[in-house]
Scaffold this active site. Sequence first.
Site, PDB file in Angstrom:
ATOM      1  N   LYS A 193       0.829  -1.211   0.000  1.00 16.69           N
ATOM      2  CA  LYS A 193       0.000   0.000   0.000  1.00 16.69           C
ATOM      3  C   LYS A 193       0.863   1.260   0.000  1.00 16.69           C
ATOM      4  O   LYS A 193       0.547   2.252  -0.667  1.00 16.69           O
ATOM      5  CB  LYS A 193      -0.913  -0.019   1.219  1.00 16.69           C
ATOM      6  CG  LYS A 193      -1.886   1.146   1.311  1.00 16.69           C
ATOM      7  CD  LYS A 193      -2.895   0.898   2.406  1.00 16.69           C
ATOM      8  CE  LYS A 193      -3.891   2.050   2.524  1.00 16.69           C
ATOM      9  NZ  LYS A 193      -3.346   3.197   3.241  1.00 16.69           N
ATOM     10  N   ASN A 197       0.788   4.454  -2.517  1.00 14.15           N
ATOM     11  CA  ASN A 197       0.645   5.823  -2.017  1.00 14.15           C
ATOM     12  C   ASN A 197       1.749   6.742  -2.508  1.00 14.15           C
ATOM     13  O   ASN A 197       1.480   7.863  -2.944  1.00 14.15           O
ATOM     14  CB  ASN A 197       0.641   5.827  -0.488  1.00 14.15           C
ATOM     15  CG  ASN A 197      -0.626   5.260   0.123  1.00 14.15           C
ATOM     16  OD1 ASN A 197      -0.610   4.743   1.229  1.00 14.15           O
ATOM     17  ND2 ASN A 197      -1.739   5.330  -0.583  1.00 14.15           N
ATOM     18  N   ASN A 201       0.136   9.723  -4.658  1.00 13.74           N
ATOM     19  CA  ASN A 201      -0.253  10.913  -3.894  1.00 13.74           C
ATOM     20  C   ASN A 201       0.623  12.148  -4.108  1.00 13.74           C
ATOM     21  O   ASN A 201       0.108  13.236  -4.375  1.00 13.74           O
ATOM     22  CB  ASN A 201      -0.320  10.563  -2.404  1.00 13.74           C
ATOM     23  CG  ASN A 201      -1.515   9.679  -2.081  1.00 13.74           C
ATOM     24  OD1 ASN A 201      -2.177   9.153  -2.966  1.00 13.74           O
ATOM     25  ND2 ASN A 201      -1.791   9.500  -0.807  1.00 13.74           N
ATOM     26  N   ASN A 211      -5.987  11.043 -10.417  1.00 12.17           N
ATOM     27  CA  ASN A 211      -5.132   9.854 -10.412  1.00 12.17           C
ATOM     28  C   ASN A 211      -4.896   9.291 -11.806  1.00 12.17           C
ATOM     29  O   ASN A 211      -3.799   8.856 -12.146  1.00 12.17           O
ATOM     30  CB  ASN A 211      -5.737   8.781  -9.515  1.00 12.17           C
ATOM     31  CG  ASN A 211      -5.799   9.200  -8.056  1.00 12.17           C
ATOM     32  OD1 ASN A 211      -5.340  10.276  -7.687  1.00 12.17           O
ATOM     33  ND2 ASN A 211      -6.375   8.354  -7.222  1.00 12.17           N
ATOM     34  N   SER A 261      -6.119  11.929  -1.710  1.00 16.54           N
ATOM     35  CA  SER A 261      -6.273  12.608  -0.428  1.00 16.54           C
ATOM     36  C   SER A 261      -5.195  13.667  -0.230  1.00 16.54           C
ATOM     37  O   SER A 261      -5.461  14.740   0.321  1.00 16.54           O
ATOM     38  CB  SER A 261      -6.227  11.587   0.714  1.00 16.54           C
ATOM     39  OG  SER A 261      -4.999  10.865   0.698  1.00 16.54           O
TER      40      SER A 261
END
Length: 308
Positions: A193, A197, A201, A211, A261
């Site tokens: 993960k 990220n 991100n 994205n 995010s």
Amino acid sequence: MSTRIFGTIRMKRGEEVRVGVIGAGAIGLLLASAYEQEGADVMVFTRRPAQACRLNKEGIRVDGLLSYTAEVKANTTNEAIPMSFDLLIVAVKSYDVATALQSFFQKNMAVRQWLFIQNGMSHLDIISSLQGDIYVAGVEYGVKKSTDTCVEVTGLGRIRVAPFRLFTTESFVETSFLQIERACHYKEMLEDKLIVNVCINPLTALLGVKNGALLTEPSYKQAMRTIFREAISVLNRDADWLMLWRRVVSVCQKTSDNTSSMRADYEVGRRLETEAIMGYLLKEADRKKKAAPCIAFLSHLLVNRNDH
């Protein structure tokens, strides 16, 4: 690991299964609604009293690729009342984990199972002192919060859950409303993960793109591949590079229309999860005497974004 540990408690209406959710962002609301649909008694803990009030009145509305309404109870973390939970889900930013838990440490709370859903790996030291069985997870659904009470599912994926520390052999409280994949090794799962990220991100935040643009724009995709190579080298995951790269691409595709995010936080000036994502990798790079210049550069740009 025994089969029983990764068994499933299936819930029926009227069954006394209590689920708490700390954090009422997109992921927190999605999970709260899914467990309510399964038949659990769900309590959502929010930061703002106004959101708690709306959730008590309106419930949670899920739109998009999933569609239903869930009735939940809500309270604020500062006013958390003593109660027991079969499962307590913590779905806040990594840097907010300690603060979110503080009020619960001060109450007479009994928690049988914990589930932590954060970016990065910097929160692991904090959660290791908790009582009860502890699980960690990574969410690969595309989810956007439209209002304080409504979330939109824009991409179907999975939730990968792994045990962090277990005291018992009790079954994990699970919901069949979302696709849950159970992993045996939390470190590898969180690294998987973390790689996703760090590839998505920071670039989307700095470039101001959704994205999916990281796959459609050649220069962006090349930058993402460079970051990917540094990350797998730091984590000693070179042997798994093809599987990991396919995962990065898959998440980009499933959340192509999403705003990450970090980009959302960046654009409104909120605190970023740079320490949890890039900071962890840079510390590992330093410890292992490996180079990660692109990750370091991105971290520098994001940390110093308000400098003039």
